[in-house]
Design a protein around this motif. Structure first.
Motif, PDB file in Angstrom:
ATOM      1  N   MET A  42       0.886  -1.312   0.092  1.00 28.12           N
ATOM      2  CA  MET A  42      -0.184  -0.021  -0.081  1.00 28.12           C
ATOM      3  C   MET A  42       0.815   1.196  -0.055  1.00 28.12           C
ATOM      4  SD  MET A  42      -2.858  -0.968   2.600  1.00 28.12           S
ATOM      5  CE  MET A  42      -4.149  -2.225   2.521  1.00 28.12           C
ATOM      6  N   ASP A  43       0.265   2.269  -0.505  1.00 24.92           N
ATOM      7  CA  ASP A  43       1.039   3.412  -0.603  1.00 24.92           C
ATOM      8  C   ASP A  43       0.756   4.326   0.877  1.00 24.92           C
ATOM      9  OD1 ASP A  43      -1.404   4.827  -0.743  1.00 24.92           O
ATOM     10  OD2 ASP A  43      -1.031   5.550  -2.720  1.00 24.92           O
ATOM     11  N   ARG A  44       1.616   5.314   1.170  1.00 25.85           N
ATOM     12  CA  ARG A  44       1.346   5.997   2.082  1.00 25.85           C
ATOM     13  C   ARG A  44      -0.116   6.486   2.496  1.00 25.85           C
ATOM     14  NH1 ARG A  44       5.403  10.029   2.046  1.00 25.85           N
ATOM     15  NH2 ARG A  44       6.329   8.908   0.405  1.00 25.85           N
ATOM     16  N   TYR A  45      -0.957   6.645   1.568  1.00 22.68           N
ATOM     17  CA  TYR A  45      -2.550   6.970   1.987  1.00 22.68           C
ATOM     18  C   TYR A  45      -3.378   5.569   2.176  1.00 22.68           C
ATOM     19  CZ  TYR A  45      -0.289  10.834  -0.011  1.00 22.68           C
ATOM     20  OH  TYR A  45       0.497  12.048   0.072  1.00 22.68           O
ATOM     21  N   GLY A  46      -2.811   4.349   2.005  1.00 20.83           N
ATOM     22  CA  GLY A  46      -3.373   3.254   2.420  1.00 20.83           C
ATOM     23  C   GLY A  46      -4.082   2.684   0.891  1.00 20.83           C
ATOM     24  N   ARG A  47      -3.671   3.217  -0.139  1.00 21.15           N
ATOM     25  CA  ARG A  47      -4.283   2.664  -1.439  1.00 21.15           C
ATOM     26  C   ARG A  47      -3.419   1.538  -1.732  1.00 21.15           C
ATOM     27  NH1 ARG A  47      -4.407   8.375  -3.270  1.00 21.15           N
ATOM     28  NH2 ARG A  47      -2.264   8.209  -3.451  1.00 21.15           N
ATOM     29  N   GLU A  48      -3.975   0.238  -2.162  1.00 22.59           N
ATOM     30  CA  GLU A  48      -3.325  -0.846  -2.618  1.00 22.59           C
ATOM     31  C   GLU A  48      -2.725  -0.645  -3.990  1.00 22.59           C
ATOM     32  OE1 GLU A  48      -4.486  -5.391  -3.797  1.00 22.59           O
ATOM     33  OE2 GLU A  48      -5.678  -4.537  -2.434  1.00 22.59           O
ATOM     34  N   THR A  49      -1.363  -1.029  -4.024  1.00 20.15           N
ATOM     35  CA  THR A  49      -0.729  -0.876  -5.349  1.00 20.15           C
ATOM     36  C   THR A  49      -0.171  -2.063  -5.994  1.00 20.15           C
ATOM     37  OG1 THR A  49       1.627  -0.546  -4.318  1.00 20.15           O
ATOM     38  CG2 THR A  49       0.306   1.653  -4.534  1.00 20.15           C
ATOM     39  N   ASN A  50      -0.173  -3.332  -5.202  1.00 20.31           N
ATOM     40  CA  ASN A  50       0.153  -4.605  -5.697  1.00 20.31           C
ATOM     41  C   ASN A  50      -0.129  -5.404  -4.456  1.00 20.31           C
ATOM     42  OD1 ASN A  50       1.851  -6.408  -7.183  1.00 20.31           O
ATOM     43  ND2 ASN A  50       3.194  -4.907  -7.792  1.00 20.31           N
ATOM     44  N   ARG A  51      -0.292  -6.806  -4.960  1.00 24.35           N
ATOM     45  CA  ARG A  51      -0.743  -7.988  -4.148  1.00 24.35           C
ATOM     46  C   ARG A  51      -0.153  -9.172  -4.598  1.00 24.35           C
ATOM     47  NH1 ARG A  51      -6.037  -9.266  -1.404  1.00 24.35           N
ATOM     48  NH2 ARG A  51      -6.071  -7.164  -1.351  1.00 24.35           N
ATOM     49  N   ARG A  52       0.263  -9.961  -3.827  1.00 21.58           N
ATOM     50  CA  ARG A  52       0.935 -11.358  -4.181  1.00 21.58           C
ATOM     51  C   ARG A  52       0.737 -12.333  -2.935  1.00 21.58           C
ATOM     52  NH1 ARG A  52       5.442 -11.363  -8.048  1.00 21.58           N
ATOM     53  NH2 ARG A  52       4.553 -10.411  -9.980  1.00 21.58           N
ATOM     54  N   GLY A  53       1.130 -13.578  -3.334  1.00 23.55           N
ATOM     55  CA  GLY A  53       1.056 -14.653  -2.096  1.00 23.55           C
ATOM     56  C   GLY A  53       2.633 -14.581  -1.671  1.00 23.55           C
ATOM     57  N   ARG A  54       3.408 -15.433  -1.739  1.00 19.75           N
ATOM     58  CA  ARG A  54       4.540 -15.454  -1.133  1.00 19.75           C
ATOM     59  C   ARG A  54       5.774 -14.592  -2.301  1.00 19.75           C
ATOM     60  NH1 ARG A  54       6.797 -18.802   2.188  1.00 19.75           N
ATOM     61  NH2 ARG A  54       5.038 -20.214   2.194  1.00 19.75           N
ATOM     62  N   VAL A  55       6.448 -13.970  -1.674  1.00 19.91           N
ATOM     63  CA  VAL A  55       7.177 -12.787  -2.318  1.00 19.91           C
ATOM     64  C   VAL A  55       8.741 -12.970  -1.933  1.00 19.91           C
ATOM     65  CG1 VAL A  55       5.363 -11.242  -2.726  1.00 19.91           C
ATOM     66  CG2 VAL A  55       6.997 -10.969  -0.595  1.00 19.91           C
ATOM     67  N   SER A  56       9.595 -12.623  -3.044  1.00 20.92           N
ATOM     68  CA  SER A  56      11.064 -12.378  -2.581  1.00 20.92           C
ATOM     69  C   SER A  56      11.299 -11.059  -2.296  1.00 20.92           C
ATOM     70  CB  SER A  56      11.609 -12.696  -3.858  1.00 20.92           C
ATOM     71  OG  SER A  56      11.626 -11.697  -4.767  1.00 20.92           O
ATOM     72  N   GLU A  57      12.551 -10.999  -1.508  1.00 23.52           N
ATOM     73  CA  GLU A  57      12.910  -9.508  -0.972  1.00 23.52           C
ATOM     74  C   GLU A  57      12.965  -8.530  -2.347  1.00 23.52           C
ATOM     75  OE1 GLU A  57      16.631  -7.357   1.357  1.00 23.52           O
ATOM     76  OE2 GLU A  57      16.152  -9.716   1.494  1.00 23.52           O
ATOM     77  N   SER A  58      13.682  -9.008  -3.211  1.00 23.84           N
ATOM     78  CA  SER A  58      13.795  -8.378  -4.513  1.00 23.84           C
ATOM     79  C   SER A  58      12.454  -7.781  -4.944  1.00 23.84           C
ATOM     80  CB  SER A  58      14.583  -9.062  -5.339  1.00 23.84           C
ATOM     81  OG  SER A  58      13.967 -10.099  -5.975  1.00 23.84           O
ATOM     82  N   TRP A  59      11.406  -8.734  -5.037  1.00 25.68           N
ATOM     83  CA  TRP A  59      10.104  -8.311  -5.545  1.00 25.68           C
ATOM     84  C   TRP A  59       9.502  -7.247  -4.916  1.00 25.68           C
ATOM     85  CZ3 TRP A  59       5.363  -7.839  -3.433  1.00 25.68           C
ATOM     86  CH2 TRP A  59       4.091  -7.568  -4.338  1.00 25.68           C
ATOM     87  N   LEU A  60       9.582  -7.560  -3.516  1.00 23.11           N
ATOM     88  CA  LEU A  60       9.121  -6.383  -2.445  1.00 23.11           C
ATOM     89  C   LEU A  60       9.702  -5.021  -2.781  1.00 23.11           C
ATOM     90  CD1 LEU A  60       6.919  -5.662  -0.397  1.00 23.11           C
ATOM     91  CD2 LEU A  60       8.717  -6.542   1.265  1.00 23.11           C
TER      92      LEU A  60
END
Length: 85
Positions: free
Chosen positions: A59-77
């Motif tokens: 989520m961005d600083r305003y609480g708006r979702e920008t992306n979603r996934r299940g298991r993620v890698s550090e690089s993806w995050l």
């Protein structure tokens, strides 16, 4: 990772499954350093559209979702966070 990149983002865990004591044991046994919240009703997961774990919602600083996934890698995050900066 949460501590290492605290200048870029904040990680918050949201538990609703099993029991509070199970969640506390999970935090203790994994050495989790980020904030963990507990919702015994599961309403938070339903409101966020979470149907299983692991789930990551960026989520961005305003609480708006920008992306979603299940298991993620550090690089993806890191890439997902960079996309909203």
């Amino acid at each position: 990772m949460a501590r290492e990149h605290s200048d870029k983002f904040t990680i918050i865990g949201l538990g609703t499954q099993d029991s509070l004591s199970y969640a506390e044991n999970f935090v203790s046994s994994t050495g989790t350093t980020f904030t963990m919240l507990w919702d015994s009703s599961g309403a938070s997961w339903r409101a966020l559209g979470i149907f299983g774990q692991p789930s990551v919602i960026v989520m961005d600083r305003y609480g708006r979702e920008t992306n979603r996934r299940g298991r993620v890698s550090e690089s993806w995050l890191l890439d997902a966070v960079a996309d909203i900066s």
